[in-house]
Design an enzyme around this catalytic site. Structure first.
Site, mmCIF file in Angstrom:
data_model
loop_
_atom_site.group_PDB
_atom_site.id
_atom_site.type_symbol
_atom_site.label_atom_id
_atom_site.label_comp_id
_atom_site.label_asym_id
_atom_site.label_seq_id
_atom_site.Cartn_x
_atom_site.Cartn_y
_atom_site.Cartn_z
ATOM 1 N N ASP A 1 42.933 37.699 37.814
ATOM 2 C CA ASP A 1 41.680 37.621 37.980
ATOM 3 C C ASP A 1 42.149 37.362 39.620
ATOM 4 O O ASP A 1 42.336 36.041 40.483
ATOM 5 C CB ASP A 1 41.540 35.865 37.146
ATOM 6 C CG ASP A 1 40.127 35.064 37.410
ATOM 7 O OD1 ASP A 1 39.737 35.958 37.793
ATOM 8 O OD2 ASP A 1 40.014 34.410 36.889
ATOM 9 N N ASP B 1 35.484 41.229 39.277
ATOM 10 C CA ASP B 1 36.774 40.127 39.746
ATOM 11 C C ASP B 1 38.135 40.029 38.677
ATOM 12 O O ASP B 1 39.317 39.457 39.270
ATOM 13 C CB ASP B 1 37.026 39.425 40.501
ATOM 14 C CG ASP B 1 35.616 37.816 39.633
ATOM 15 O OD1 ASP B 1 35.636 38.470 38.629
ATOM 16 O OD2 ASP B 1 35.031 37.503 40.008
ATOM 17 N N GLU B 2 38.217 40.530 37.632
ATOM 18 C CA GLU B 2 39.095 40.502 36.251
ATOM 19 C C GLU B 2 39.316 41.350 35.618
ATOM 20 O O GLU B 2 38.439 41.825 35.372
ATOM 21 C CB GLU B 2 39.316 38.522 35.902
ATOM 22 C CG GLU B 2 37.595 38.863 35.387
ATOM 23 C CD GLU B 2 37.416 37.605 34.027
ATOM 24 O OE1 GLU B 2 38.579 37.000 33.751
ATOM 25 O OE2 GLU B 2 36.750 36.820 34.512
#
Length: 360
Positions: A12, A106-107
């Site tokens: 993350d 983003d993860e």
């Protein structure tokens, strides 16, 4: 018996959009930053850690964010840049496994059970991935390592920002027991409140509930809650995962009857959906507006476009067209929602690798 042989990493990025802006503009470093627009109908797409200390969060109305933090600096989103950085990070992941399940820009989950790099442990793998992300992008990431996706995602929050945490099979059930159910991925605020109201405040409380009781109270989700209370999650990392829809809705304190106020409410929900679309790079062809009236009657109105709604102006226009089909309202409106669906998704490649022993 549950399978504890898998090695799952959840990566993350730390305050991704805001961190990219602070990386590229040194004057923003160390200052409270919100990516988004400061207008009356603006929504925060992302907030730096400096802003989060003031309670600024993503999907928060910009007006609320500014009340919480008058010094907040708004930066116009640059989604093309965020997508490019996300691709850099994805390329790093692919050096370690073909089993990558992105959740957003983003993860992502990574199944590193097949030890492509011959590293001594999944912990060492996560550390090397995070080091490479920092070296190649100038950004920090946090990691969670465990034997399933549920625990890996919980673990990635443990030492944020710029840290990692491991939950082994021997620790999983005990780790879950002490957490509040509001921390569990998949249990939202409303469900957590419902659980709290019947005395289920922690993982231990949830584990004490018989399966039949959970199914009776929570329906199909009861079996999922029963499993995660024991630290179990058999979902594989799916590199071909498709999300069918994304939506946002809100229940108002007082019923709405004024058409202009109703339209503003729909636009606010459309903005939240748009923030998600830009964050994930996913754009849908079908737009649906949901209306719940004061008497709890629910109606929906949908439109499918010839191409994805890849511009917020289009999403606004279609959402307004749909809500205007029921204006003026015959009765008060207590809830409004906007959903996009029918995504065009590229399918990432998959592959196989020789299985090597990998420890935590």
């Amino acid at each position: 018996m549950p399978d504890h042989s898998r090695r799952i990493i959840h990566i993350d990025m730390d305050a991704f959009f805001a961190s990219v802006e602070q990386r590229d503009d040194p004057t923003l470093r160390g200052r409270p930053v919100a990516v988004g627009y400061a207008g009356a109908r603006g929504v925060v797409a992302a907030a730096s850690y400096e802003a989060r200390r003031f309670g600024v969060r993503s999907a928060m109305p910009s007006s609320t964010a500014l009340r919480n933090c008058p010094e907040l600096l708004f930066v116009k989103p640059r989604f093309d840049v965020y997508r490019a950085v996300s691709q850099q990070i994805r390329a790093i992941f692919s050096d370690y496994t073909p089993l990558i399940e992105p959740l957003s820009l983003d993860e992502a989950y990574l199944d590193v059970t097949a030890n492509l790099r011959g590293l001594p442990s999944a912990t060492a793998t996560a550390a090397e991935i995070r080091e490479r992300i920092l070296a190649e992008t100038g950004l920090t990431a946090s990691g969670g390592i465990s034997y399933n996706k549920f625990l890996a995602k919980l673990a990635s929050d443990q030492n944020k920002p710029n840290g990692q945490f491991v939950i082994t099979p021997a620790q999983g059930a005990r780790y879950v027991e002490r957490l509040p159910v509001s921390r569990f991925h998949g249990i939202g605020p409303k469900t957590a409140a419902k659980m709290n109201a019947v005395g289920i405040a922690t993982g231990a409380d949830l584990r004490a509930q018989p399966l039949q009781a959970l199914q009776s109270r929570f329906g199909k989700a009861g079996a999922w809650y029963h499993a995660i209370a024991r630290g179990e999650d058999d979902r594989p990392v799916n590199p071909n995962r498709e999300r069918k829809s994304s939506g946002s809705e809100t229940t108002f304190d007082t019923d709405l009857t004024d058409p202009a106020t109703i339209e503003a409410g729909v636009l606010s929900q459309a903005d939240e959906v748009w923030a998600w679309c830009e964050k994930t790079g996913m754009y849908g062809r079908t737009v649906t507006v949901k209306v719940k009236y004061a008497d709890f009657q629910i109606i929906t109105r949908s439109r499918t476009l010839s191409s994805p709604a890849s511009d917020h102006v289009i999403l606004h226009a279609v959402s307004l067209d749909l809500i205007r089909l029921v204006l003026p309202p015959a009765k008060g409106i207590r809830l409004l929602g906007v959903t996009v669906s029918g995504f065009d998704l590229a399918q990432p490649a998959t592959g196989e690798a020789e299985q090597l022993a990998l420890k935590f």
